[in-house]
Design a protein around this motif. Structure first.
Motif, PDB file in Angstrom:
ATOM      1  N   TYR A  44       0.843  -1.207   0.000  1.00 30.32           N
ATOM      2  CA  TYR A  44       0.000   0.000   0.000  1.00 30.32           C
ATOM      3  C   TYR A  44       0.879   1.258   0.000  1.00 30.32           C
ATOM      4  CZ  TYR A  44      -3.420   3.361   1.781  1.00 30.32           C
ATOM      5  OH  TYR A  44      -4.230   4.452   1.956  1.00 30.32           O
ATOM      6  N   PRO A  73       0.978   4.899   1.134  1.00 32.02           N
ATOM      7  CA  PRO A  73       0.199   5.831   1.949  1.00 32.02           C
ATOM      8  C   PRO A  73       0.191   7.227   1.328  1.00 32.02           C
ATOM      9  CG  PRO A  73       2.321   5.380   2.981  1.00 32.02           C
ATOM     10  CD  PRO A  73       2.250   4.529   1.752  1.00 32.02           C
ATOM     11  N   SER A  85       0.811  10.074   2.650  1.00 31.20           N
ATOM     12  CA  SER A  85       2.013  10.850   2.985  1.00 31.20           C
ATOM     13  C   SER A  85       3.071   9.917   3.569  1.00 31.20           C
ATOM     14  CB  SER A  85       1.670  11.940   3.993  1.00 31.20           C
ATOM     15  OG  SER A  85       1.288  11.341   5.207  1.00 31.20           O
ATOM     16  N   THR A 107      12.880   0.104   6.062  1.00 32.48           N
ATOM     17  CA  THR A 107      13.153   1.530   6.275  1.00 32.48           C
ATOM     18  C   THR A 107      12.596   2.394   5.137  1.00 32.48           C
ATOM     19  OG1 THR A 107      15.372   1.212   5.357  1.00 32.48           O
ATOM     20  CG2 THR A 107      15.184   1.245   7.756  1.00 32.48           C
ATOM     21  N   GLU A 133      15.800  -5.296  -4.285  1.00 33.47           N
ATOM     22  CA  GLU A 133      16.396  -6.506  -3.702  1.00 33.47           C
ATOM     23  C   GLU A 133      17.581  -6.974  -4.555  1.00 33.47           C
ATOM     24  OE1 GLU A 133      15.557  -7.733  -0.839  1.00 33.47           O
ATOM     25  OE2 GLU A 133      13.443  -7.278  -0.476  1.00 33.47           O
ATOM     26  N   LEU A 179       3.965  -3.823  10.687  1.00 35.32           N
ATOM     27  CA  LEU A 179       2.683  -3.785   9.989  1.00 35.32           C
ATOM     28  C   LEU A 179       2.073  -5.192   9.900  1.00 35.32           C
ATOM     29  CD1 LEU A 179       1.313  -1.388   8.613  1.00 35.32           C
ATOM     30  CD2 LEU A 179       2.424  -2.044   6.492  1.00 35.32           C
TER      31      LEU A 179
HETATM   32  N1  LIG Z   1       8.313   6.805   6.083  1.00 36.73           N
HETATM   33  C1  LIG Z   1       7.241   6.017   5.904  1.00 36.73           C
HETATM   34  N2  LIG Z   1       5.991   6.544   5.915  1.00 36.73           N
HETATM   35  C2  LIG Z   1       4.918   5.746   5.736  1.00 36.73           C
HETATM   36  N3  LIG Z   1       4.995   4.414   5.570  1.00 36.73           N
HETATM   37  C3  LIG Z   1       6.199   3.839   5.561  1.00 36.73           C
HETATM   38  C4  LIG Z   1       7.388   4.615   5.718  1.00 36.73           C
HETATM   39  N4  LIG Z   1       8.462   3.793   5.664  1.00 36.73           N
HETATM   40  C5  LIG Z   1       7.987   2.561   5.471  1.00 36.73           C
HETATM   41  N5  LIG Z   1       6.631   2.580   5.413  1.00 36.73           N
HETATM   42  C6  LIG Z   1       5.781   1.407   5.216  1.00 36.73           C
HETATM   43  O1  LIG Z   1       6.404   0.308   5.860  1.00 36.73           O
HETATM   44  C7  LIG Z   1       6.402  -0.856   5.031  1.00 36.73           C
HETATM   45  C8  LIG Z   1       7.835  -1.267   4.720  1.00 36.73           C
HETATM   46  O2  LIG Z   1       8.461  -0.287   3.898  1.00 36.73           O
HETATM   47  P1  LIG Z   1       9.307  -0.707   2.605  1.00 36.73           P
HETATM   48  O3  LIG Z   1       8.744  -1.955   2.032  1.00 36.73           O
HETATM   49  O4  LIG Z   1       9.413   0.464   1.721  1.00 36.73           O
HETATM   50  O5  LIG Z   1      10.704  -1.007   3.316  1.00 36.73           O
HETATM   51  P2  LIG Z   1      12.051  -1.525   2.645  1.00 36.73           P
HETATM   52  O6  LIG Z   1      13.143  -0.641   3.149  1.00 36.73           O
HETATM   53  O7  LIG Z   1      11.887  -1.659   1.181  1.00 36.73           O
HETATM   54  O8  LIG Z   1      12.183  -2.959   3.343  1.00 36.73           O
HETATM   55  P3  LIG Z   1      12.906  -4.284   2.737  1.00 36.73           P
HETATM   56  O9  LIG Z   1      14.375  -4.011   2.702  1.00 36.73           O
HETATM   57  O10 LIG Z   1      12.553  -5.380   3.701  1.00 36.73           O
HETATM   58  O11 LIG Z   1      12.325  -4.540   1.371  1.00 36.73           O
HETATM   59  C9  LIG Z   1       5.624  -0.484   3.794  1.00 36.73           C
HETATM   60  O12 LIG Z   1       4.286  -0.904   3.939  1.00 36.73           O
HETATM   61  C10 LIG Z   1       5.691   1.039   3.749  1.00 36.73           C
HETATM   62  O13 LIG Z   1       4.542   1.597   3.151  1.00 36.73           O
END
Ligand SMILES: Nc1ncnc2c1ncn2[C@@H]1O[C@H](COP(=O)(O)OP(=O)(O)OP(=O)(O)O)[C@@H](O)[C@H]1O
Ligand SMILES: [Mg+2]
Length: 342
Positions: free
Chosen positions: A14, A16, A18, A49, A123, A223
């Motif tokens: 999803y 968001p 903001s 992150t 990844e 989440l």
């Molecule tokens: N700053 C933020 N504001 C709102 N939602 C966030 C934020 N950071 C992360 N999220 C939410 O947290 C979840 C994890 O973020 P994301 O998948 O972008 O992390 P990632 O760094 O790609 O992790 P990974 O390395 O495990 O793939 C997602 O659902 C994302 O929408």
């Protein structure tokens, strides 16, 4: 009665409305792309992150003349698989199985001439670990500076220098943008925003969310834990509820993570979890894995393959390993499961 009004905001994919506290990283990415020749960027930071979120948001806001291609390297973990995906994404057509890598390269190069393209390799560690830097080498060589930019997303390396050969690195010269781990307050904010959008009002106690946010810095795990809990209770969620669901939610989280891989990955992880004391060495792990295969009527894979799969579990952050030299077995690895909580 369920606590969940709307499932979507609790899903990891999803986007968001903001993004919390990632303004400087968002700006840095946007600025990097505000050039005639698209750049190469390494977006790095620990798991959960916001790397994928930032990238996905960015590609929805690209100028009209830039085509983007999102490649998840967990699924496309060889040069050939990634090129097939890229070819399909560029042409909008299915790519026949039989195309050789060099044929794909030629076809892609022809297409790339026409317009600007941005390739996201999310990844990327899975591709680098499995297949070295052949894809990056190819991408770095085609007509640079060019119409082509890449965003290489990594949860493991803040510099590609040790991962790819020198020629490729010096041509790519990727700009580095990092995402720091979130503080508990930031995790709290991120999760509470999602909870407000998806749960019945008053169904999540403030102290429960404080507990969740202090237990993990990984928003993806947080989440998932929240979603799992909300789906399995019809009472307001308290700190106690989260403590009760913790083990199962974590179990589901690792299962979901490994659902992108093979039965052997899951069997291997189960085997590693099956020891009483840690760390264990590679030999003990192979033996335990074969025991588990027997119980499941699975034909065990070679130690060499399993050694690669150990790396995959490590890349997902599910286990930690340490190289161990010497002793009667020579070079081996010390392995232990990672505690996903702080
Ligand atoms: N700053 C933020 N504001 C709102 N939602 C966030 C934020 N950071 C992360 N999220 C939410 O947290 C979840 C994890 O973020 P994301 O998948 O972008 O992390 P990632 O760094 O790609 O992790 P990974 O390395 O495990 O793939 C997602 O659902 C994302 O929408
Ligand atoms: Mg990600």
């Amino acid at each position: 009665m369920s606590l969940v009004n709307n499932q979507r905001p609790l899903q990891p994919e999803y986007i968001p409305g903001s993004i919390t506290d990632r303004e400087s990283e968002r700006k840095a990415l946007k600025q990097a792309l505000d050039t005639v020749h698209l750049p190469d960027v390494l977006l790095h930071g620990p798991r959960g992150t916001g790397k994928t979120l930032l990238t996905r948001q960015l590609i929805t806001q690209l100028e009209d003349d830039i085509q983007h291609h999102y490649i998840n390297c967990i699924h496309h973990n060889t040069e050939h698989k990634a090129l097939r995906k890229l070819h399909t994404s560029i042409t909008g057509e299915n790519t026949p199985q039989g195309f050789h890598t060099s044929k794909l390269q030629r076809k892609i190069e022809k297409q790339l001439k026409h317009t600007r393209h941005l390739i996201v390799l999310d990844e990327a560690d899975f591709l680098l670990q499995n297949n070295g830097n052949s894809l990056l080498y190819y991408l770095s060589r085609i007509n640079k500076p060019s119409n082509l930019g890449t965003i290489i997303v990594s949860a493991h390396t803040a510099s590609l220098q040790s991962q790819i050969d020198e020629r490729t690195h010096s041509t790519l010269q990727p700009q580095r943008i990092g995402t720091e781990p979130y503080t508990s307050e930031q995790v709290y904010q991120i999760l509470s925003q999602r909870a407000r959008q998806s749960l019945e009002p008053t169904s999540l106690h403030h102290e429960a969310l404080t507990y969740l946010a202090s237990a993990t810095q990984n928003t993806k795990l947080g989440l998932h834990w929240l979603r799992h809990t909300a789906q399995n209770t019809d009472q307001p969620i308290t700190e106690q509820t989260l403590k009760q669901t913790q083990k199962q939610a974590h179990h589901h989280f690792t299962e979901r993570t490994l659902s992108y891989h093979t039965d052997h990955h899951r069997t291997l992880y189960k085997a590693i979890r099956d020891f009483d004391d840690y760390p264990v060495n590679s030999g003990q792990t192979y033996t335990k894995y074969r025991e588990h295969c027997r119980k499941q009527n699975l034909e065990p894979l070679s130690n060499r393959r399993i050694s690669d799969y150990i790396q995959h579990l490590k890349l997902h952050g599910l286990i930690e390993t340490k190289a161990h030299h010497g002793g009667k077995h020579g070079k081996t690895k010390e392995i232990q499961p990672t505690s996903l909580l702080q």
